[in-house]
Design an enzyme around this catalytic site. Sequence first.
Site, PDB file in Angstrom:
ATOM      1  N   ASP A 109      27.427  13.449  23.665  1.00  0.00           N
ATOM      2  CA  ASP A 109      28.542  13.819  22.799  1.00  0.00           C
ATOM      3  C   ASP A 109      28.083  14.512  21.515  1.00  0.00           C
ATOM      4  OD1 ASP A 109      31.213  12.344  23.964  1.00  0.00           O
ATOM      5  OD2 ASP A 109      29.389  11.237  24.457  1.00  0.00           O
ATOM      6  N   HIS A 148      30.088  10.042  32.333  1.00  0.00           N
ATOM      7  CA  HIS A 148      30.879  10.367  31.142  1.00  0.00           C
ATOM      8  C   HIS A 148      32.332   9.962  31.402  1.00  0.00           C
ATOM      9  CE1 HIS A 148      31.437  12.747  27.365  1.00  0.00           C
ATOM     10  NE2 HIS A 148      32.692  12.768  27.814  1.00  0.00           N
ATOM     11  N   ASN A 201      34.577  15.526  28.996  1.00  0.00           N
ATOM     12  CA  ASN A 201      36.002  15.849  29.059  1.00  0.00           C
ATOM     13  C   ASN A 201      36.369  16.984  28.108  1.00  0.00           C
ATOM     14  OD1 ASN A 201      35.363  13.698  27.098  1.00  0.00           O
ATOM     15  ND2 ASN A 201      37.514  13.858  26.526  1.00  0.00           N
ATOM     16  N   HIS A 202      35.534  17.269  27.113  1.00  0.00           N
ATOM     17  CA  HIS A 202      35.817  18.372  26.195  1.00  0.00           C
ATOM     18  C   HIS A 202      35.346  19.710  26.762  1.00  0.00           C
ATOM     19  CE1 HIS A 202      37.214  16.535  22.320  1.00  0.00           C
ATOM     20  NE2 HIS A 202      36.812  15.446  22.963  1.00  0.00           N
ATOM     21  N   HIS A 255      30.495   9.538  26.548  1.00  0.00           N
ATOM     22  CA  HIS A 255      31.907   9.573  26.182  1.00  0.00           C
ATOM     23  C   HIS A 255      32.255   8.597  25.062  1.00  0.00           C
ATOM     24  CE1 HIS A 255      36.142  10.426  26.430  1.00  0.00           C
ATOM     25  NE2 HIS A 255      36.427   9.166  26.677  1.00  0.00           N
ATOM     26  N   HIS A 290      29.114  17.524  20.700  1.00  0.00           N
ATOM     27  CA  HIS A 290      30.342  18.168  20.198  1.00  0.00           C
ATOM     28  C   HIS A 290      30.053  19.397  19.340  1.00  0.00           C
ATOM     29  CE1 HIS A 290      33.446  15.403  21.691  1.00  0.00           C
ATOM     30  NE2 HIS A 290      32.533  14.452  21.561  1.00  0.00           N
ATOM     31  N   HIS A 306      31.748   6.934  21.665  1.00  0.00           N
ATOM     32  CA  HIS A 306      31.025   7.398  20.482  1.00  0.00           C
ATOM     33  C   HIS A 306      30.318   6.286  19.730  1.00  0.00           C
ATOM     34  CE1 HIS A 306      32.975  11.610  19.825  1.00  0.00           C
ATOM     35  NE2 HIS A 306      32.750  11.352  21.111  1.00  0.00           N
ATOM     36  N   ASP A 364      29.843  16.381  26.948  1.00  0.00           N
ATOM     37  CA  ASP A 364      30.439  16.891  25.711  1.00  0.00           C
ATOM     38  C   ASP A 364      29.394  17.526  24.803  1.00  0.00           C
ATOM     39  OD1 ASP A 364      33.033  16.360  26.367  1.00  0.00           O
ATOM     40  OD2 ASP A 364      33.205  14.525  25.181  1.00  0.00           O
TER      41      ASP A 364
END
Length: 456
Positions: free
Chosen positions: A33, A224, A135-136, A256, A35, A258, A73
């Site tokens: 993640d 994830h 998922n992002h 996934h 991001h 955090h 992610d």
Amino acid sequence: MHSACLTSTHMFPFITTYLFPISSVIFIVSASDCHIGYMEKDPERRNDSLNTFEELLQQAREQKVDMILLGGDLFHHNKPARYFRYHCMRLLKQYCQRDEPSPIEIIPHPDETSSFPVTNNTLTYQTPVFSVHGNHDNPSGLGNLCALDVLSEAGLINHFGKALSHESVEMCPVLIRKGQTKVALYGLGSITDKALHGMFEKGKVSMSEPPVDVQSWFSMFVIHQNRAYRGDKEYIPESFLDEKLKVKLDLVIWGHEHDCQLDPVWYKKRFRIIQPGSTIATSIVKGETKQKIEKSFPQTVFQLQLAHWHFAMDKPFMNAYGSSGDQRQIHEMYKDTADHRTTDVHQKSRLKFAEHRLDPGDVDIESKVEEFCAEQINKMVEAVTRDNASFPKRPLLPLIKLRVDVSGGYPTFNKRRFAQQFVNKVANVRVHGHDEQNLIDFKDKDERKKTVSDRQ
């Protein structure tokens, strides 16, 4: 039987004695993640995700790891902006490309019918990166592609764990070998939790075993999905990995979520679970206030050793429980006006509202409450400034969340107007459309009680 020797470190090399020669030790860094591209429209915070991603790659290179394992992610958006795609590719080339060949090798799996192809089955760089999607940054549109597919086609990462069917999932492992050590790496990119939950219940999720000498392989699974309960079928129970999969797992890397959980947890002494958490805080909530720390572990045939380090460039990030790391500080303070007290979750200090003459019946109570809240935020900013002197790499502006309980008749005020006085002092001031990022939030216990009473 695989045994574990667990240690922790803060950016220091491993000091250990291995049961096998160093030529058989696979050094792995695990993260999740990242991001990249989060808060891309915020000039103060848009580069936070790139900074922490660069630090991850930099530390991996300094520690001379053999591979980097990402839990999904990597990007915050399904179609990341060119700016973030460019810098992500630049960083991967800068830190993962070296003249020496990779010390690990990928062994082709004979199962050609698997729905999980390895989109890049070569080790272009000396420090290869393996990643599932989240998922992002999940695949979509024409060709069912995502940003990871582009990076994989360019030879920058190895994208694995991409399901090609919505009816069933069959995972084929990436077979990795270094000397005597053999790792079977399974992956599952993000699928809607409800759909995947149903597939597990119907027995439609399976794993194929390594082709020969199954017991000699260390099995790792990167997933994830929701791990925490969010509804009856809106998460994946850990029991599914034990009861529904026929392959015996040794280690699960769970993306996934955090929340950084530093130490591996056993599930019924059958396999261990590591939850790396995110490298950057994407919401100012309790779960995000824990120190952002990444896992590094050398893997041999009979020994798994874990270590971790604190990120130094995720903005000043003093979490609500007193960590002294170098990330962007998140400082939460809770005010209980009804009981005339203030509780600073970080320092556990208490202030009496009565000492500040905050009487809810005062004609000037709104301005006095606003002044008092501003005073508390300024104190938090001063605390960050003092701490920053010890952490030169830490960005200057902190993330701050002030939660105010206005029960008992205390007034509220305009959040956006209030926040403007902290421009260039606090990072999360210019926030639009992200209520969880607000500098200040109000809650009214009396109003909630009244609502519940009305419903009854």
